[in-house]
Design a protein around this motif. Structure first.
Motif, mmCIF file in Angstrom:
data_model
loop_
_atom_site.group_PDB
_atom_site.id
_atom_site.type_symbol
_atom_site.label_atom_id
_atom_site.label_comp_id
_atom_site.label_asym_id
_atom_site.label_seq_id
_atom_site.Cartn_x
_atom_site.Cartn_y
_atom_site.Cartn_z
ATOM 1 N N SER A 46 38.555 -28.793 50.067
ATOM 2 C CA SER A 46 39.729 -28.591 49.229
ATOM 3 C C SER A 46 41.014 -28.834 50.014
ATOM 4 N N GLU A 47 42.111 -29.035 49.270
ATOM 5 C CA GLU A 47 43.431 -29.102 49.880
ATOM 6 C C GLU A 47 43.847 -27.727 50.407
ATOM 7 N N ASN A 48 43.198 -26.661 49.906
ATOM 8 C CA ASN A 48 43.568 -25.292 50.221
ATOM 9 C C ASN A 48 42.634 -24.728 51.290
ATOM 10 N N TYR A 210 51.585 -28.980 49.595
ATOM 11 C CA TYR A 210 51.148 -30.090 50.443
ATOM 12 C C TYR A 210 52.357 -30.936 50.830
ATOM 13 N N GLY A 266 53.435 -32.178 47.284
ATOM 14 C CA GLY A 266 52.433 -31.953 46.255
ATOM 15 C C GLY A 266 52.045 -30.497 46.103
ATOM 16 N N SER A 268 48.599 -28.155 44.545
ATOM 17 C CA SER A 268 47.234 -28.141 44.029
ATOM 18 C C SER A 268 46.907 -26.772 43.454
ATOM 19 N N GLN A 270 43.581 -24.429 42.156
ATOM 20 C CA GLN A 270 42.123 -24.322 42.196
ATOM 21 C C GLN A 270 41.663 -23.212 41.251
ATOM 22 N N GLU A 284 39.760 -28.463 41.012
ATOM 23 C CA GLU A 284 41.018 -28.583 41.746
ATOM 24 C C GLU A 284 41.858 -29.703 41.125
ATOM 25 N N THR A 286 45.544 -31.677 41.348
ATOM 26 C CA THR A 286 46.613 -31.941 42.316
ATOM 27 C C THR A 286 47.636 -32.896 41.734
ATOM 28 N N TYR A 287 48.900 -32.581 41.983
ATOM 29 C CA TYR A 287 49.995 -33.489 41.627
ATOM 30 C C TYR A 287 50.835 -33.729 42.879
ATOM 31 N N LYS A 288 51.102 -35.010 43.178
ATOM 32 C CA LYS A 288 51.893 -35.376 44.350
ATOM 33 C C LYS A 288 52.939 -36.415 43.961
ATOM 34 N N ARG A 340 41.420 -40.008 40.459
ATOM 35 C CA ARG A 340 42.742 -40.150 41.083
ATOM 36 C C ARG A 340 43.489 -41.287 40.403
#
Length: 545
Positions: A46-48, A210, A266, A268, A270, A284, A286-288, A340
């Motif tokens: 994960s990003e987290n 992020y 970004g 995220s 979860q 999850e 995510t927006y960036k 994505r």
């Protein structure tokens, strides 16, 4: 090249990881497989980083060196038909205490490829534009060195709440040793911070921020004494743009390091749902945002070539990552899927440069930029993994299967002319691996096969209005266009075979191994590329402790 002080810092960090891993290895036993442990929970990908708290073992580490040799003429326009790479990799997951879990990685990778031309950038696939040599008659050797470091921590504060942080640093040097030469220096830093909270046994949620900063500086030079001219295409997509002769100014200005800069922000979210004790659903979203430019944001300077912002770009990225994880007593079944989507716009600057009267300084005045590139990327993937007969975190059988779908749509505009391109690629793959344990020895056999094909429109050229007699069409490189389109859309079959020998050393609580893997890609009905096959062999020596 990276400065010596930086390399010394990396070595000190590597020493710290080795020392930590030595401490961690005091508790490591048996046949535990590092890759199985690392993919045992969706939080670990994960990003987290707060999800590292889910680590089920006290500690596990991996250290390995590898060598890879690749040959074959079925390659893209910027790739090598004769290359090798070698490197070393260290990774560790370590529970410091009941509340804190650490993750660290250090990787060094060295690539050398022969007969390379094409792009001047390290990875041109998702760049807003490219700089491409107009001819491949000046092919030369290229060298790429990567230094990759990752550190992450998860801390459980009180019942249900955990914080996490992650730093990911990649530094690289890239160079071509034949005119027209280029030298690249890359710094890519990713930072993420987040938290997660378990509401009850069924629901857990998380959020993280992020940030990424990527700068790839490229410098062009010529060392030969001849009067040969070197022409590059400033490729805004689909090999469509303008030509530029190597000289004192412009994108390929002699001896001037010009950066391609990217900045990402970004968030995220979860959500984990555990409807049953052995069933987990991980989500999850995510927006960036991505913004950047090529050149300099300065509008005032002594050197003309160092104050120009040639292009600027921006995009929005939406990604989803999901996993269904079903665990049985000695088996686990994992279904991963992802999406994505990115729309990237590139604008060319319109400006004038004035020299200050009586001085050696210059000023830049910018006008409204022109949108020259509009690129849309869509990636969809799904993969199934069955780990059967798991004992001591080591599966007896590993069965995998999946598919990937990639779509790229580009529209390039140089009024009144335009070019459109659509490329779609679908690939499927499956593999099976068997671990056979005999006393303190383990033998692993792997077989895999994959198939890929694609379609689309390589180029659709036209004009918004009837061009005037004084308006010339943009420059193109149709040979590279045809090769790339064929490489991405050709029907191709890939086969993999591998063998791995592992040895358990109970007294030092370590597992050593040697692995040999070979893959062959064979394409059909090749017309524009130089060949229809590509093969690769990998040798890895390492240990888990």
């Amino acid at each position: 090249m990276l400065k010596l002080s930086k390399i010394k810092s990396y070595l000190l960090l590597a020493g710290g990881v080795f020392c930590s891993a030595s401490v961690a290895s005091q508790n490591a036993t048996g046949w535990k497989d590092y890759h199985y442990v690392k993919q045992s929970h969706a939080w670990f990908d994960s990003e987290n980083a707060s999800g590292l708290k889910e680590l089920q073992v006290n500690d596990i580490s991996l250290a390995e060196i590898y060598y890879q040799k690749s040959n074959g003429k079925f390659v893209d326009y910027y790739q090598s038909n004769d290359s090798y790479r070698f490197g070393a990799n260290i990774e560790s997951l370590y529970r410091l205490n009941p509340k804190i879990v650490l993750y660290g990685k250090i990787n060094y990778d060295n690539f050398k490829g022969k007969n390379m031309s094409g792009s001047a950038f390290i990875s041109p696939e998702r760049n807003p534009f490219d700089i491409v040599e107009f001819t491949d008659t000046n092919k030369g050797k290229k060298t790429l060195e990567n230094y990759h470091l990752i550190g992450a921590v998860s801390a459980s504060l009180f019942e249900g709440l955990a914080l996490g942080g992650k730093i990911d640093f990649l530094g690289a040097n890239y160079a071509k040793d034949k005119d027209l030469r280029h030298k690249n220096m890359l710094t890519d830093i990713n930072v993420a911070a987040g938290l997660s909270y378990r509401f009850n046994k069924i629901i857990e949620a998380g959020v993280n921020y992020y940030y990424r900063r990527r700068v790839e500086g490229v410098t062009f030079n010529k060392y030969g004494s001849s009067d040969q001219q070197f022409l590059s295409l400033i490729d805004d997509g689909a090999f469509y743009g303008k030509g530029e002769v190597f000289g004192e100014t412009g994108y390929t200005a002699k001896g001037v390091e010009t950066p391609l800069f990217d900045k990402y922000h970004g968030v995220s979210l979860q959500l984990v749902i555990n409807p049953l004790s052995n069933l987990s659903l991980f989500n999850e979203l995510t927006y960036k945002t991505r913004d950047g430019y090529f050149g300099s944001e300065s509008t005032y300077g002594v050197k003309y070539t160092t104050i120009i912002k040639y292009t600027e770009h921006s995009s929005d990225i939406i990604a989803y990552k999901g996993r269904i994880d079903w665990k049985q007593k000695n088996n686990s079944h994992i279904l991963d899927f992802g999406l994505r989507n990115e729309e990237l716009k590139n604008l060319e600057s319109v400006y004038k440069v004035d020299k200050d009267p009586g001085k050696y300084t210059y000023r830049v005045t910018y006008f409204d930029p022109l949108e020259v590139g509009d690129k849309k990327f869509l990636d969809i993937s799904a993969a199934y993994t069955a780990n059967l007969g798991v004992e001591d975190y080591n599966p007896t059988w590993i069965i995998k299967g999946g598919f990937d779908y990639n779509r790229r749509i580009q529209k390039l505009s140089f009024f009144p002319f335009f070019r459109k391109q659509t490329i779609k690629q679908t690939s499927m793959h499956t593999s099976i691996a068997r671990n056979i344990i005999k006393g303190d020895n383990m033998y692993t056999i792997l077989l895999g096969v994959g198939y890929s094909s694609g379609n689309g429109v390589a180029k659709d050229d036209g004009s918004y209005i009837t061009p005037g007699e004084d308006q010339s069409m943009p420059r193109t490189i149709d040979t590279f266009l045809e090769r790339e389109y064929e490489y991405l859309t050709a029907n191709q079959i890939k086969g993999d075979v591998g063998f791995k020998y592992s040895r358990l050393f109970p007294k030092v609580k370590m597992k050593g191994y040697a692995a040999l893997n070979y893959s062959l890609t064979k394409a059909q009905d090749i017309k524009y590329l130089a060949g229809d096959s590509f093969n690769r062999i990998n040798l890895t020596l390492g240990c888990t402790f």
